[in-house]
Design an enzyme around this catalytic site. Structure first.
Site, PDB file in Angstrom:
ATOM      1  N   SER A  31       9.690   6.392  -2.657  1.00 59.43           N
ATOM      2  CA  SER A  31       9.546   5.387  -1.613  1.00 59.43           C
ATOM      3  C   SER A  31       8.442   5.849  -0.683  1.00 59.43           C
ATOM      4  CB  SER A  31      10.859   5.266  -0.825  1.00 59.43           C
ATOM      5  OG  SER A  31      10.620   4.650   0.431  1.00 59.43           O
ATOM      6  N   SER A  32       7.678   4.905  -0.153  1.00 59.93           N
ATOM      7  CA  SER A  32       6.631   5.280   0.810  1.00 59.93           C
ATOM      8  C   SER A  32       7.268   5.950   2.016  1.00 59.93           C
ATOM      9  CB  SER A  32       5.863   4.039   1.247  1.00 59.93           C
ATOM     10  OG  SER A  32       5.391   3.360   0.100  1.00 59.93           O
ATOM     11  N   HIS A  87       2.646   5.214  -4.647  1.00 58.32           N
ATOM     12  CA  HIS A  87       3.241   6.394  -5.273  1.00 58.32           C
ATOM     13  C   HIS A  87       3.516   6.031  -6.723  1.00 58.32           C
ATOM     14  CE1 HIS A  87       6.918   4.129  -4.808  1.00 58.32           C
ATOM     15  NE2 HIS A  87       6.791   4.124  -3.486  1.00 58.32           N
ATOM     16  N   GLU A  88       4.109   6.963  -7.432  1.00 61.49           N
ATOM     17  CA  GLU A  88       4.329   6.776  -8.871  1.00 61.49           C
ATOM     18  C   GLU A  88       5.136   5.496  -9.170  1.00 61.49           C
ATOM     19  OE1 GLU A  88       3.553   7.647 -12.699  1.00 61.49           O
ATOM     20  OE2 GLU A  88       2.701   8.725 -10.984  1.00 61.49           O
ATOM     21  N   GLY A  89       5.990   5.082  -8.242  1.00 61.70           N
ATOM     22  CA  GLY A  89       6.733   3.826  -8.438  1.00 61.70           C
ATOM     23  C   GLY A  89       5.769   2.641  -8.542  1.00 61.70           C
ATOM     24  N   HIS A  90       4.801   2.572  -7.643  1.00 64.54           N
ATOM     25  CA  HIS A  90       3.801   1.506  -7.720  1.00 64.54           C
ATOM     26  C   HIS A  90       3.003   1.617  -9.027  1.00 64.54           C
ATOM     27  CE1 HIS A  90       4.153   1.917  -3.221  1.00 64.54           C
ATOM     28  NE2 HIS A  90       4.286   0.622  -3.343  1.00 64.54           N
ATOM     29  N   ASP A 121      14.263  -1.729  -5.106  1.00 68.76           N
ATOM     30  CA  ASP A 121      14.511  -2.778  -4.111  1.00 68.76           C
ATOM     31  C   ASP A 121      15.249  -3.913  -4.820  1.00 68.76           C
ATOM     32  OD1 ASP A 121      13.121  -1.586  -1.809  1.00 68.76           O
ATOM     33  OD2 ASP A 121      11.372  -1.766  -3.088  1.00 68.76           O
ATOM     34  N   GLY A 180       0.818  -1.212   0.000  1.00 67.53           N
ATOM     35  CA  GLY A 180       0.000   0.000   0.000  1.00 67.53           C
ATOM     36  C   GLY A 180       0.847   1.254   0.000  1.00 67.53           C
TER      37      GLY A 180
HETATM   38  O1  PAF Z   1       8.229  -4.184  -1.689  1.00 67.40           O
HETATM   39  C1  PAF Z   1       7.234  -4.362  -0.966  1.00 67.40           C
HETATM   40  O2  PAF Z   1       6.315  -3.556  -0.913  1.00 67.40           O
HETATM   41  C2  PAF Z   1       7.167  -5.615  -0.113  1.00 67.40           C
HETATM   42  O3  PAF Z   1       8.411  -6.000   0.328  1.00 67.40           O
HETATM   43  C3  PAF Z   1       6.429  -6.779  -0.811  1.00 67.40           C
HETATM   44  C4  PAF Z   1       7.170  -7.236  -2.058  1.00 67.40           C
HETATM   45  C5  PAF Z   1       5.024  -6.353  -1.190  1.00 67.40           C
HETATM   46  C6  PAF Z   1       6.327  -7.975   0.142  1.00 67.40           C
HETATM   47  O4  PAF Z   1       5.610  -7.661   1.284  1.00 67.40           O
END
Ligand code: PAF
Length: 246
Positions: free
Chosen positions: A177-178, A26-29, A142, A23
């Site tokens: 990053s969050s 942000h733009e990365g997601h 990551d 959850g």
């Molecule tokens: O990168 C993340 O947000 C977390 O480490 C993940 C991959 C969802 C696992 O909980």
């Protein structure tokens, strides 16, 4: 977009792309959602704040949460299913089976966050087993997490293709990053030393920050990776040294 709380209600069709998240989008997601949208019939985003991957004294309690905003953003990006399981679907009562990626999981981040990658690998495998995606999407930011997941998938013959997408950065260079939400304006200014030091491959630019590591990691692709603390916030980032990130 359907919001699904239990894997029994997933009922997915065609090729499936999964973006595992905790959850606080942000733009990365969003870039991962778009990559999944472009390559799959059905896009599933999982939203599960995996407490097991936070160590004692880490930021689990203050980790940003806004499920309504997350749902709105996911829907806007054309996500088909937001899978937000309850904790006991991921970790049923009596849970005692963990995935340990031994060497890769114990260096760099693993050295500073013991048990972190064991919990990441385990939750990812669990999500893969519940969702059965054809492809799963992770961010290059990551890099070690992506490497651990790729190793786990290879070692255990998990039938999923792992896609690693480029790091998204703000205009000032800070990787999204969050955890950036924790930074004050002054801390954010100091945090810019991280992308600058990585870009210049010059550790001395981090003088004044607490550096957990600044090291070349022989991942695929090879990266220069670093973790620093700015006030109470721990940030990680990396730059690719050779090859590309697909
Ligand atoms: O990168 C993340 O947000 C977390 O480490 C993940 C991959 C969802 C696992 O909980």
């Amino acid at each position: 977009m359907r919001v699904v709380r239990s894997a029994t209600d997933l009922r997915l069709e065609g090729s499936v792309g999964l973006v595992p998240t905790m959850g606080a989008f942000h733009e990365g997601h969003l870039s991962l959602f778009r990559a999944a949208r472009a390559e799959n019939d059905t896009v599933v985003v999982s939203l599960f704040l995996n407490a097991a991957q936070f160590g004692p004294g880490e930021d689990l309690e203050r980790y940003p949460r806004d499920d309504e905003r997350d749902a709105r953003l996911a829907e806007q990006e054309g996500v088909d299913v937001l899978f937000a399981p309850a904790a006991d679907e991921i970790y049923p009562p009596g849970f005692q089976t963990w995935v340990e990626v031994e060497e890769l999981g114990s260096i760099l981040e693993g050295e500073h966050r013991p048990g972190h990658f064991r919990a990441v690998a385990t939750v990812c495998l669990k999500l893969f087993n519940l969702v059965h995606p054809d492809r799963a999407y992770f961010g290059q930011k990551d890099a070690q997490q992506a490497e651990v997941v790729k190793r786990m998938v290879g070692d255990l013959a998990v039938p999923v293709e792992i896609r690693v997408c480029p790091t998204q950065r703000d205009e000032d260079g800070l990787a999204l990053s969050s955890r950036n939400a924790y930074l004050s304006a002054e801390e954010r200014e100091r945090a810019l030393a991280l992308p600058r030091a990585l870009q210049a491959q010059d550790r001395s630019l981090l003088n004044g920050l607490k550096v957990d590591y600044f090291e070349v990691a022989n991942f695929e692709p090879r990266v220069l990776a670093a973790a620093v603390r700015v006030g109470g916030t721990r940030l990680i980032d990396n730059v690719i040294l050779e090859g590309d990130n697909r």
